[in-house]
Write a protein that holds these residues in place. Structure first.
Motif, PDB file in Angstrom:
ATOM      1  N   THR A   1       0.852  -1.193   0.000  1.00 54.53           N
ATOM      2  CA  THR A   1       0.000   0.000   0.000  1.00 54.53           C
ATOM      3  C   THR A   1       0.880   1.233   0.000  1.00 54.53           C
ATOM      4  O   THR A   1       1.908   1.263   0.679  1.00 54.53           O
ATOM      5  CB  THR A   1      -0.890   0.005   1.265  1.00 54.53           C
TER       6      THR A   1
ATOM      7  N   LYS B   1      -2.015   7.082  -2.805  1.00 54.28           N
ATOM      8  CA  LYS B   1      -3.336   6.438  -2.910  1.00 54.28           C
ATOM      9  C   LYS B   1      -3.312   5.252  -3.886  1.00 54.28           C
ATOM     10  O   LYS B   1      -4.158   5.108  -4.756  1.00 54.28           O
ATOM     11  CB  LYS B   1      -4.405   7.462  -3.303  1.00 54.28           C
TER      12      LYS B   1
ATOM     13  N   ASN C   1      -2.497   0.935  -4.426  1.00 50.26           N
ATOM     14  CA  ASN C   1      -2.525  -0.388  -3.851  1.00 50.26           C
ATOM     15  C   ASN C   1      -1.854  -1.275  -4.898  1.00 50.26           C
ATOM     16  O   ASN C   1      -2.004  -1.016  -6.090  1.00 50.26           O
ATOM     17  CB  ASN C   1      -4.017  -0.721  -3.694  1.00 50.26           C
TER      18      ASN C   1
ATOM     19  N   MET D   1      -6.452   4.016  -5.808  1.00 52.54           N
ATOM     20  CA  MET D   1      -7.632   3.866  -4.947  1.00 52.54           C
ATOM     21  C   MET D   1      -8.529   5.086  -5.186  1.00 52.54           C
ATOM     22  O   MET D   1      -8.483   6.086  -4.461  1.00 52.54           O
ATOM     23  CB  MET D   1      -7.198   3.699  -3.499  1.00 52.54           C
TER      24      MET D   1
END
Ligand code: OOG
Ligand code: NI
Length: 263
Positions: free
Chosen positions: A72, A77, A79, A99
């Motif tokens: 992560t 932002k 993944n 994300m």
């Protein structure tokens, strides 16, 4: 569906034609008589159900790849997961996704509109992985996305294809580490990604990595052609774990900086 070899050949052709034309020169500089081995390739997408990481992973799972580590990147932002094949000569595959739900309402609205243009039937099989952009995009929208997320603008502009290929430094006779590879490339006019230092990671995390800065490539937006960052080339040296096996994972702190090769 294509065999693994055929899929990687098509990903390579798309990468050198569209995203990283200087890859030929990287090969010529490092090959020195013996073919290069790819440690991994990387793919990027938007984390929406229709086109998310799992959709890009599907063709690789069908080829026998298995999901391994997940990562992560809070500030960006993102993944990500990596996939490995039981055949150690098959490159690892690193897939990341934005994300989207954590982004601004404006970015979410733009990305949802792009993804709504994708015909879900075009996402079966493996050809979409090297077909580029599956939506229309104008230059102003690209710039709006880039203000909030460089990653979002990259995926919006280029769509699907290998963002980078990665030379396995372990296999090179002429270079012992990433620093030596960097010097060879720099002497030949390449810019090296210096974010977080020119070499990311070391023996203590069992992985050392470096990369070129992305080639600048022309992209035909719906209203104009503009030159923007495309793909880059990465170099990875893996170290032996205490159990005697070569480390096969990725290192999130290093990956966070490798992403910036398209800045
Ligand atoms: C992926 C960046 C991370 C690695 O090897 O750690 C990465 C990307 O830029 O899409 O490739
Ligand atoms: Ni990589």
């Amino acid at each position: 569906m294509d065999s693994g070899q055929a899929l990687f050949d098509k990903l390579w052709q798309d990468y050198i034609n569209r995203l990283c034309p200087s890859a030929h020169k990287v090969h010529a500089l490092l090959e020195e008589g013996q073919p290069l081995i790819n440690d991994h390739i990387a793919l990027r997408t938007f984390g929406l159900p229709k086109v998310g990481l799992e959709v890009l992973a599907r063709p690789f799972l069908a080829l026998g790849y298995q999901q391994k580590g997940d990562y992560t990147f809070e500030a960006k932002k993102l993944n990500a997961c990596h996939f490995e094949h039981p055949d150690p000569l098959m490159p690892k595959v690193f897939i990341s996704e934005l994300m989207v739900e954590q982004c601004s309402p404006a970015l979410q609205a733009i990305v949802e509109k792009l993804v709504a243009q994708v015909d879900a039937s075009s996402l079966t099989g493996s050809d979409f992985l090297h077909q580029g952009r599956l939506w229309d995009l104008d230059w102003a929208t690209y710039q709006t996305l880039a203000e909030e997320s460089e990653y979002a603008s990259w995926v919006a502009a280029h769509g699907y294809g290998a963002n980078h290929f990665t030379v396995s430094v372990n296999q090179l006779n002429a270079h012992d580490d990433c620093l030596s590879v960097n010097n060879r490339l720099r002497d030949n006019g390449f810019a090296i990604n210096e974010s977080g230092g020119e070499v990311k990671g070391d023996a203590s995390v069992y992985l050392e990595q470096s990369s070129t800065m992305a080639d600048r490539v022309p992209v035909a937006f719906s209203d104009d052609t503009q030159t923007i960052p495309g793909g880059f080339y990465e170099f990875a040296k893996r170290y032996v774990l205490p159990n005697g096996e070569l480390y096969q994972g990725f290192v999130a702190a290093s990956a966070d900086k490798i992403f910036e090769s398209t800045h």
